[in-house]
Design an enzyme around this catalytic site. Structure first.
Site, PDB file in Angstrom:
ATOM      1  N   ARG A   1     -84.153  27.779 -88.602  1.00 53.64           N
ATOM      2  CA  ARG A   1     -84.484  29.120 -88.106  1.00 53.64           C
ATOM      3  C   ARG A   1     -84.234  30.239 -89.098  1.00 53.64           C
ATOM      4  NH1 ARG A   1     -81.833  26.707 -83.853  1.00 53.64           N
ATOM      5  NH2 ARG A   1     -83.353  25.567 -82.618  1.00 53.64           N
TER       6      ARG A   1
ATOM      7  N   ASN B   1     -74.406  23.397 -74.148  1.00 55.25           N
ATOM      8  CA  ASN B   1     -74.212  22.565 -72.969  1.00 55.25           C
ATOM      9  C   ASN B   1     -73.099  21.546 -73.151  1.00 55.25           C
ATOM     10  OD1 ASN B   1     -76.656  21.603 -74.733  1.00 55.25           O
ATOM     11  ND2 ASN B   1     -75.755  19.748 -73.910  1.00 55.25           N
TER      12      ASN B   1
ATOM     13  N   ASP C   1     -77.846  21.260 -68.627  1.00 58.46           N
ATOM     14  CA  ASP C   1     -78.215  21.679 -69.976  1.00 58.46           C
ATOM     15  C   ASP C   1     -78.492  23.182 -70.025  1.00 58.46           C
ATOM     16  OD1 ASP C   1     -78.795  21.486 -72.695  1.00 58.46           O
ATOM     17  OD2 ASP C   1     -80.883  20.944 -72.384  1.00 58.46           O
TER      18      ASP C   1
ATOM     19  N   CYS D   1     -88.350  11.967 -78.382  1.00 61.36           N
ATOM     20  CA  CYS D   1     -89.225  12.233 -79.536  1.00 61.36           C
ATOM     21  C   CYS D   1     -90.685  11.901 -79.269  1.00 61.36           C
ATOM     22  CB  CYS D   1     -88.748  11.440 -80.752  1.00 61.36           C
ATOM     23  SG  CYS D   1     -87.222  12.041 -81.492  1.00 61.36           S
TER      24      CYS D   1
END
Length: 715
Positions: free
Chosen positions: A136, A277, A327, A637
């Protein structure tokens, strides 16, 4: 008056002498960072300013002329994975990170490449990343840039040449730690956290000397199994946990990773960060209590924490989701502002974490001010006067042990995508989502520290059947939203809806504009007061990264990193993610200015790969085993129910499923580990791996029937 306030005054005086753009030549120091708001030419830190408002006063591009915005230049990336970075612009040069933690530098006016850096992250590190191999962004200090790499290194680069000045391993690389977030720098200290809560790690944030990488302090966010030598704040946290199962060696590290948001108030000298989380998600396993069901608030999970950046000293915390089990991270964008509430100006911290509530908190004390839900949700009836959620009993699956469809799901009502704030409109702009999920506790769950998600839930419980009508109906309930939120009245002023979630991060400007990309491959500008779309550009790919704006020679530019990827992109059905067909990844930096007329190269068509699986002949028992193992080890994934995506390989269409030996060579032997497909030996037996193959074959045959009837488009 502290040294940062003095530095700000000095820098303001300098900006008054230099004129409107307040460009300070040379290195980045405390004065320049504190005064970044006055430096309209540049974008020198992740959120532009320490308060992370992502607002620029620039107004050369505005509501009246934004229709004249055109492509000034573009640059193709060499990584066709998720692109989530915020570029930095410093004195006419643009610096950006890409997937796999690479860095590129350009002339910000012309796009001429200046240098690039590849940290050569091992491909197998991709298996440790919950949500794509993204990065990021960077931090700047003095003449250096700082980067966190996916494999846990903190790297200092020479800003002029890209040469490595030093690097430091910040995590135990034998565990499933990763770094995807951008560092921050405060007074010569580089601050970085990490990710990996789904895999059983213990979270922390640490500070390193910007000059040489020496670790200065480390702040753990959850207690360990032995808390006797812990500082007082961790001893208090230990009182909110139950059982004696904590410890990363056991595979239940507690979680609480600090993987994204930070903000800083120079006057209060407080650093704020969000905590993630629990590990595992299901509290019944990580904090079981006396009766085996979940118990305790589990500090400092899902909390906003304020500390002293010089020493790492705890000051205060606010927990958004006590005893979180869904989460519901609080790692989402943290923003600081001074706003008037009930006739009094308050120094506030604002956040829209995953749990669906927008929070306004006193940033000096951590006092709860207000919270309201910014998306529909069904896990809590509201937030009480003490700032605690009023929970819905049926949603507390760690207590009931029964499945429940909960809104929001793990994507959250808002994920990592940055918000923006317009002081002129008094609005916070939220890239919000509506996406529920089935939470089904997994019986007799055991952690696996080697591979796969350690969440304590059956990740296959919400798989959709091979029925296109049902799939479309369910995907039709999943929405993306751009919401303009009034933080004083705690209500939406206006909303723009998108056909799918994962709409991108935001930029607000003095020109009365809000810029955002979306999964529909559009980059758009909206009227910040009304939400009217005023301009858009066909980007050829989904955009999730946030835009920036800057000037060179007095001319305003808007830049955004395009490229489809991240948690939702790699797990969603590539055909149903929105109403415009599959979204492909074309990773590219796009830079715009008024009057430009640049064109992108023609868009390449997605390769059309037919579904041509071998016949499905395995027994129901074998396929059931394969389904369960696929859900735990593969779905994160390669998409739930093996529906396939457009970012990672669609296993239904893979040639390897036709051969037991070929499939085993990939999954058991790890012959593709350099591409991120590591060996699952030790987690799965050869028999279980073949059961996974048989499950994929069955799913491919089911969808072949739909494709043959013309109900599913080939790609």
């Amino acid at each position: 008056m502290n040294r940062f306030a003095l530095a700000a005054i000095a820098a303001l005086a300098l900006s008054a002498c230099n004129g409107e753009e307040a460009v300070v030549e040379g290195g980045i120091d405390s004065a320049r960072l504190v005064n970044a708001g006055a430096d309209t030419a540049n974008w020198i830190s992740h959120g532009r300013t320490y308060d992370e408002q992502r607002f620029s006063p620039l107004d050369s591009v505005n509501r009246e002329n934004v229709a004249q915005l055109g492509l000034a230049w573009s640059a193709d990336m060499d990584t066709a994975r998720g692109q989530e970075a915020t570029p930095l612009v410093i004195d006419g040069k643009l610096y950006v990170t890409t997937a796999w933690s690479k860095v590129k530098a350009y002339d910000a006016k012309t796009g001429t490449p200046l240098w690039e850096y590849d940290p050569k992250v091992p491909g197998e590190t991709g298996a440790k990343a919950c949500c794509d191999v993204v990065n990021r962004g960077l931090a700047a200090w003095n003449d250096k840039l700082y980067l966190g790499t996916l494999d846990g290194r903190l790297v200092a680069l020479n800003r002029e040449t890209g040469a490595v000045e030093w690097e430091k391993v910040t995590v135990d690389q034998g565990k499933s730690y990763t770094i995807t977030g951008a560092p921050r720098v405060i007074d010569g200290k580089v601050l970085i956290g990490n990710g990996g809560a789904e895999f059983g790690v213990r979270g922390y944030i640490a500070a390193y000397d910007a000059a040489d990488g020496e670790e200065l302090w480390r702040f753990y966010t959850v207690p360990d199994d032995d808390s006797s030598d812990d500082p007082e704040y961790l001893k208090k946290a230990a009182e909110t946990w139950s059982g004696d199962v904590l410890g990363s060696e056991s595979g239940i590290g507690g979680g609480g990773t600090v993987w994204d948001s930070m903000a800083y108030d120079p006057e209060l000298d407080l650093l704020y960060f969000g905590v993630g989380n629990g590990s595992p998600w299901n509290r019944a396993y990580r904090s079981p209590g006396k009766d085996g069901t979940g118990e305790g608030d589990n500090l400092y999970l899902s909390s906003i924490v304020a500390i002293r950046p010089d020493t790492g000293e705890y000051v205060w915390h606010y927990q958004t989701t006590p005893g979180e089990t869904w989460d519901y991270t609080a790692t989402q964008h943290i923003m600081l502002a001074d706003i008037t509430i009930d006739g009094k100006e308050r120094k506030v911290l604002m956040q829209a974490p995953k749990n669906g509530f927008f929070y306004v908190i006193d940033r000096a004390t951590g006092e709860f001010i207000s919270a309201e839900d910014y998306i529909p949700q069904n896990w809590a009836k509201g937030i009480d006067e003490n700032g605690r959620p009023i929970e819905v009993a049926e949603a507390r699956v760690d207590k009931t042990g029964k499945p429940a469809l909960v809104m929001p799901g793990p994507l959250g009502g808002h994920n990592w995508h940055p918000m923006a704030f317009s002081p002129a409109d008094g609005l916070v702009y939220i890239p919000a989502f509506e996406a529920a999920s089935m939470y089904a506790p997994e019986a007799n769950w055991k952690p696996d520290t080697a591979r796969g998600f350690n969440v304590g839930f059956d990740l296959g419980a919400g798989d959709l059947p091979p029925d296109l009508g049902i799939r479309r109906a369910v995907y039709g309930t999943v929405k993306g939203k751009l919401t303009a939120w009034d933080p004083v009245k705690q209500e939406a002023r206006w909303t723009v809806e998108f056909p799918g979630p994962w709409n991108g991060g935001l930029l607000a400007t003095g020109g009365g504009l809000v810029f955002q990309g979306n999964s529909g491959s559009e980059f758009s500008a909206y009227n910040s007061a009304t939400g009217e779309k005023l301009w858009s550009f066909p980007a050829q790919t989904g955009i999730v990264a946030p835009p920036i704006t800057y000037t060179v020679d007095g001319e305003q530019y808007v830049a955004v990193l395009a490229g489809w990827g991240g948690a939702y992109a790699i797990t969603a059905d590539g055909h149903l993610v929105n109403d415009q067909g599959p979204v492909q990844n074309i990773s590219r930096l796009l830079v715009f200015k008024l009057g430009a007329d640049g064109k992108l190269p023609p868009m390449k068509e997605l390769a059309s790969l037919p579904l041509d699986p071998p016949p499905s002949r395995a027994s129901e028992a074998v396929i059931a085993t394969g389904k369960a193992k696929y859900a735990r080890y593969c779905a994160v994934c390669h998409a739930p129910a093996a529906v396939g995506s457009t970012v990672l390989p669609d296993l239904r269409r893979s040639a390897t499923i036709a051969s037991k030996d070929a499939f085993s060579a990939v999954v058991y032997d790890g012959i593709l580990k350099d591409r991120g497909m590591v060996s699952f030996k030790g987690s799965l037996t050869k028999e279980e791996i073949d059961a996974v193959r048989e499950y994929i074959i069955k799913r491919a045959n089911e969808d072949k029937v739909l494709e043959g009837s013309g109900k599913v488009a080939q790609r």
